[in-house]
Design a protein around this motif. Structure first.
Motif, PDB file in Angstrom:
ATOM      1  N   GLU A  95      10.170   3.806  -6.452  1.00 50.04           N
ATOM      2  CA  GLU A  95      11.736   3.457  -5.681  1.00 50.04           C
ATOM      3  C   GLU A  95      10.610   3.619  -4.197  1.00 50.04           C
ATOM      4  N   SER A  96       9.516   3.170  -3.829  1.00 50.45           N
ATOM      5  CA  SER A  96       8.811   2.780  -2.681  1.00 50.45           C
ATOM      6  C   SER A  96       8.413   1.759  -3.216  1.00 50.45           C
ATOM      7  N   VAL A  97       8.125   1.629  -4.098  1.00 47.34           N
ATOM      8  CA  VAL A  97       7.623  -0.008  -5.034  1.00 47.34           C
ATOM      9  C   VAL A  97       8.744  -0.717  -4.009  1.00 47.34           C
TER      10      VAL A  97
ATOM     11  N   PRO B 274       1.084  14.903   3.803  1.00 45.55           N
ATOM     12  CA  PRO B 274       1.418  14.199   2.926  1.00 45.55           C
ATOM     13  C   PRO B 274       0.187  13.637   2.811  1.00 45.55           C
ATOM     14  N   LYS B 275      -0.630  13.128   1.515  1.00 48.23           N
ATOM     15  CA  LYS B 275      -2.245  13.905   0.986  1.00 48.23           C
ATOM     16  C   LYS B 275      -2.755  12.060   1.785  1.00 48.23           C
ATOM     17  N   ALA B 276      -1.151  10.959   1.928  1.00 48.43           N
ATOM     18  CA  ALA B 276      -1.933   9.994   3.084  1.00 48.43           C
ATOM     19  C   ALA B 276      -2.756  10.315   4.240  1.00 48.43           C
TER      20      ALA B 276
ATOM     21  N   LEU C 244       0.897  -0.934   0.336  1.00 55.62           N
ATOM     22  CA  LEU C 244      -0.254   0.220   0.513  1.00 55.62           C
ATOM     23  C   LEU C 244       0.543   1.622  -0.173  1.00 55.62           C
ATOM     24  N   LEU C 245       0.880   1.411  -1.204  1.00 50.51           N
ATOM     25  CA  LEU C 245       1.846   2.950  -1.131  1.00 50.51           C
ATOM     26  C   LEU C 245       1.065   4.063  -0.585  1.00 50.51           C
ATOM     27  N   ALA C 246       1.084   4.972   0.336  1.00 50.02           N
ATOM     28  CA  ALA C 246       1.721   5.922   1.032  1.00 50.02           C
ATOM     29  C   ALA C 246       2.211   7.010   0.959  1.00 50.02           C
ATOM     30  N   ALA C 247       3.886   6.669   0.343  1.00 49.47           N
ATOM     31  CA  ALA C 247       4.523   7.409   0.856  1.00 49.47           C
ATOM     32  C   ALA C 247       4.913   9.031  -0.237  1.00 49.47           C
ATOM     33  N   GLY C 248       3.678   9.569  -0.947  1.00 51.64           N
ATOM     34  CA  GLY C 248       3.572  10.896  -2.321  1.00 51.64           C
ATOM     35  C   GLY C 248       4.276  12.182  -1.088  1.00 51.64           C
ATOM     36  N   ALA C 249       4.454  13.311  -1.479  1.00 53.92           N
ATOM     37  CA  ALA C 249       4.222  14.342  -0.606  1.00 53.92           C
ATOM     38  C   ALA C 249       2.779  15.045  -0.981  1.00 53.92           C
ATOM     39  N   GLY C 250       1.638  14.516  -1.830  1.00 53.41           N
ATOM     40  CA  GLY C 250       0.872  15.166  -2.017  1.00 53.41           C
ATOM     41  C   GLY C 250       0.593  16.536  -2.923  1.00 53.41           C
ATOM     42  N   GLU C 251       2.103  16.488  -3.955  1.00 54.12           N
ATOM     43  CA  GLU C 251       2.874  18.228  -3.988  1.00 54.12           C
ATOM     44  C   GLU C 251       1.154  18.610  -4.464  1.00 54.12           C
ATOM     45  N   ARG C 252       0.480  18.068  -5.624  1.00 52.41           N
ATOM     46  CA  ARG C 252      -1.020  18.637  -6.287  1.00 52.41           C
ATOM     47  C   ARG C 252      -1.994  19.197  -6.030  1.00 52.41           C
ATOM     48  N   LEU C 253      -2.232  17.809  -4.225  1.00 49.48           N
ATOM     49  CA  LEU C 253      -3.061  18.236  -3.557  1.00 49.48           C
ATOM     50  C   LEU C 253      -2.496  19.899  -2.290  1.00 49.48           C
TER      51      LEU C 253
ATOM     52  N   GLY D 248       9.182   5.379   2.620  1.00 44.80           N
ATOM     53  CA  GLY D 248       9.522   5.050   0.940  1.00 44.80           C
ATOM     54  C   GLY D 248      10.320   5.858   0.151  1.00 44.80           C
ATOM     55  N   GLY D 249      10.252   6.086  -0.960  1.00 41.79           N
ATOM     56  CA  GLY D 249      12.242   6.348  -1.244  1.00 41.79           C
ATOM     57  C   GLY D 249      11.016   7.866  -2.138  1.00 41.79           C
ATOM     58  N   ALA D 250      11.981   8.282  -3.776  1.00 38.59           N
ATOM     59  CA  ALA D 250      12.216   9.249  -4.067  1.00 38.59           C
ATOM     60  C   ALA D 250      10.388   9.160  -4.724  1.00 38.59           C
ATOM     61  N   THR D 251      10.412   8.339  -4.930  1.00 38.92           N
ATOM     62  CA  THR D 251       9.688   8.035  -6.881  1.00 38.92           C
ATOM     63  C   THR D 251       8.835   6.877  -6.412  1.00 38.92           C
ATOM     64  N   ARG D 252       7.643   6.549  -6.556  1.00 40.37           N
ATOM     65  CA  ARG D 252       6.699   5.693  -6.647  1.00 40.37           C
ATOM     66  C   ARG D 252       7.406   4.445  -6.683  1.00 40.37           C
TER      67      ARG D 252
ATOM     68  N   LEU E 263     -11.027   5.848  -8.178  1.00 42.05           N
ATOM     69  CA  LEU E 263     -10.347   7.711  -9.122  1.00 42.05           C
ATOM     70  C   LEU E 263      -9.444   7.749  -8.305  1.00 42.05           C
ATOM     71  N   LYS E 264      -8.615   8.282  -7.921  1.00 39.64           N
ATOM     72  CA  LYS E 264      -7.190   9.378  -7.925  1.00 39.64           C
ATOM     73  C   LYS E 264      -7.120  10.279  -7.051  1.00 39.64           C
ATOM     74  N   VAL E 265      -7.094  10.281  -6.097  1.00 43.23           N
ATOM     75  CA  VAL E 265      -7.339  12.322  -4.903  1.00 43.23           C
ATOM     76  C   VAL E 265      -5.763  12.790  -6.042  1.00 43.23           C
TER      77      VAL E 265
ATOM     78  N   HIS F 280      -1.042  -1.186  -4.371  1.00 47.89           N
ATOM     79  CA  HIS F 280      -2.366   0.139  -4.383  1.00 47.89           C
ATOM     80  C   HIS F 280      -2.186   1.171  -3.814  1.00 47.89           C
ATOM     81  N   ASP F 281      -2.303   2.437  -4.519  1.00 49.16           N
ATOM     82  CA  ASP F 281      -2.103   2.968  -4.341  1.00 49.16           C
ATOM     83  C   ASP F 281      -3.410   3.716  -3.602  1.00 49.16           C
ATOM     84  N   ALA F 282      -2.731   4.573  -2.097  1.00 48.33           N
ATOM     85  CA  ALA F 282      -3.036   4.474  -1.478  1.00 48.33           C
ATOM     86  C   ALA F 282      -4.161   5.880  -1.354  1.00 48.33           C
ATOM     87  N   ALA F 283      -3.393   6.579  -2.416  1.00 48.54           N
ATOM     88  CA  ALA F 283      -4.802   7.981  -3.021  1.00 48.54           C
ATOM     89  C   ALA F 283      -5.506   7.774  -3.864  1.00 48.54           C
ATOM     90  N   ARG F 284      -6.572   6.030  -4.051  1.00 49.59           N
ATOM     91  CA  ARG F 284      -6.682   5.512  -4.037  1.00 49.59           C
ATOM     92  C   ARG F 284      -8.091   4.642  -3.332  1.00 49.59           C
TER      93      ARG F 284
HETATM   94  N1  CTP Z   1       3.922   7.320  -4.232  1.00 47.39           N
HETATM   95  C1  CTP Z   1       4.665   6.259  -3.138  1.00 47.39           C
HETATM   96  N2  CTP Z   1       6.077   6.978  -3.140  1.00 47.39           N
HETATM   97  C2  CTP Z   1       6.290   8.124  -3.105  1.00 47.39           C
HETATM   98  C3  CTP Z   1       5.718   8.578  -4.488  1.00 47.39           C
HETATM   99  C4  CTP Z   1       4.402   8.982  -4.731  1.00 47.39           C
HETATM  100  O1  CTP Z   1       4.617   5.717  -2.405  1.00 47.39           O
HETATM  101  N3  CTP Z   1       7.490   9.113  -3.684  1.00 47.39           N
HETATM  102  C5  CTP Z   1       2.628   7.079  -4.157  1.00 47.39           C
HETATM  103  C6  CTP Z   1       1.575   7.634  -3.027  1.00 47.39           C
HETATM  104  O2  CTP Z   1       1.637   7.787  -1.818  1.00 47.39           O
HETATM  105  C7  CTP Z   1       0.514   7.484  -4.207  1.00 47.39           C
HETATM  106  C8  CTP Z   1       0.765   6.906  -5.423  1.00 47.39           C
HETATM  107  O3  CTP Z   1       1.973   6.838  -4.966  1.00 47.39           O
HETATM  108  O4  CTP Z   1      -0.684   6.441  -2.872  1.00 47.39           O
HETATM  109  C9  CTP Z   1       0.381   7.294  -6.585  1.00 47.39           C
HETATM  110  O5  CTP Z   1       1.279   8.838  -6.739  1.00 47.39           O
HETATM  111  P1  CTP Z   1       0.723  10.337  -6.519  1.00 47.39           P
HETATM  112  O6  CTP Z   1      -0.705  10.409  -7.315  1.00 47.39           O
HETATM  113  O7  CTP Z   1       1.410  11.274  -7.817  1.00 47.39           O
HETATM  114  O8  CTP Z   1       0.849  11.023  -4.828  1.00 47.39           O
HETATM  115  P2  CTP Z   1       2.511  11.750  -5.054  1.00 47.39           P
HETATM  116  O9  CTP Z   1       3.215  11.933  -5.458  1.00 47.39           O
HETATM  117  O10 CTP Z   1       1.915  11.998  -3.193  1.00 47.39           O
HETATM  118  O11 CTP Z   1       1.492  13.648  -5.521  1.00 47.39           O
HETATM  119  P3  CTP Z   1       2.212  14.595  -6.106  1.00 47.39           P
HETATM  120  O12 CTP Z   1       1.724  13.940  -6.915  1.00 47.39           O
HETATM  121  O13 CTP Z   1       1.024  16.133  -6.223  1.00 47.39           O
HETATM  122  O14 CTP Z   1       3.176  15.195  -5.011  1.00 47.39           O
END
Ligand code: CTP
Ligand code: MG
Length: 235
Positions: free
Chosen positions: A96-98, A32-34, A18-27, A90-94, A217-219, A115-119
């Motif tokens: 890498e987190s995987v 973090p978005k999670a 379950l990927l929840a490591a994104g920053a949620g910049e666009r939100l 998580g890592g710097a990119t999705r 749908l993805k947040v 799965h993306d926690a963003a969904r």
């Molecule tokens: N994700 C992650 N690790 C990262 C980047 C993204 O685990 N380094 C995860 C996010 O937490 C999200 C999913 O991948 O559940 C899809 O990414 P996205 O919707 O782009 O989320 P964010 O990267 O958080 O949003 P943004 O790009 O706006 O910063």
């Protein structure tokens, strides 16, 4: 950071990442978005609770943003999400987190569902469709939705081509994979990976498509968050 690796997940089991490591910049929230609010609790709670309750999932690895591992562990405890095996940073990119989360999946796991926690609105029906199709001998399966609009390829502001819509799908998560196929795909170069399936495709894997779910749908933006909130409130 890694939590207790013992407990859930027996040999031959299905693991979820379950990927929840994104920053949620666009939100654009202050966290973090999670961890933004959805239905009165952190957004991550929705998908975590749903995957934990799934009959198809045996164990879960959560990838959290740096500094947010502890809140993720506490949330799992509050939800009594007993399938959570570990929470990793998580890592710097999705991708890498995987890769980091995949290292926590034991070698005898047979299937990995990413799965993306963003969904948040994942449900068991889509997981069942994915795993049913995977059992037919594919390397991975993704949920896809038909396109509602006409799609054109554009070159410097001029239409180069109108694409055949019937051969295109919009791809969602969760995505299910034969564990070994996913591992070998992630052992290589991660550059340009848009989803997990694209890496498996690149390493020669066959990916099936099953019906997706419009509720998945993805947040990404605040508007998406409002839409998912209203879907959630509507049941
Ligand atoms: N994700 C992650 N690790 C990262 C980047 C993204 O685990 N380094 C995860 C996010 O937490 C999200 C999913 O991948 O559940 C899809 O990414 P996205 O919707 O782009 O989320 P964010 O990267 O958080 O949003 P943004 O790009 O706006 O910063
Ligand atoms: Mg992102």
């Amino acid at each position: 950071m890694t939590g207790d690796a013992s407990g859930p997940g027996d040999a031959g089991s299905t693991w979820a990442i379950l990927l929840a490591a994104g920053a949620g910049e666009r939100l654009g929230a202050d966290r973090p978005k999670a961890f933004v609010g959805l239905g009165g609790r952190p957004l991550l709670a929705e998908s975590l609770e749903r995957l934990d309750a799934s009959d198809w999932i045996d164990a879960i690895v959560v990838a959290a943003a740096p500094e947010w591992e502890e809140p993720a562990i506490l949330l799992a405890e509050e939800l009594v999400a007993s399938k959570v095996s570990s929470v990793v940073t998580g890592g710097a990119t999705r991708a890498e987190s995987v890769r980091i989360a995949l290292a926590e999946v034991p070698p005898d796991a047979l299937v990995v569902v990413v799965h993306d926690a963003a969904r948040p609105l994942v449900d068991d029906a889509v997981v069942e469709r994915l795993l049913g199709r995977l059992a037919e001998g594919l390397d991975g399966v993704v949920p896809g939705l038909p396109l509602a609009d006409t799609v054109k390829r554009v070159d410097r502001g001029v239409v180069a081509e109108t694409l055949d819509r019937d051969s295109l799908v919009i791809v969602q998560t969760p995505q299910a994979f034969v564990a070994d196929r996913l591992r070998s795909a992630y052992a290589g170069d991660l550059a340009g990976a848009t989803d997990c399936a694209s890496l498996v495709e690149r390493s020669g894997g066959r990916i099936g498509v099953v019906d997706g779910d419009p509720r998945l749908l993805k947040v990404t933006t605040p508007e998406d968050l409002a839409l998912v909130s209203s879907l959630l409130a509507g049941g």
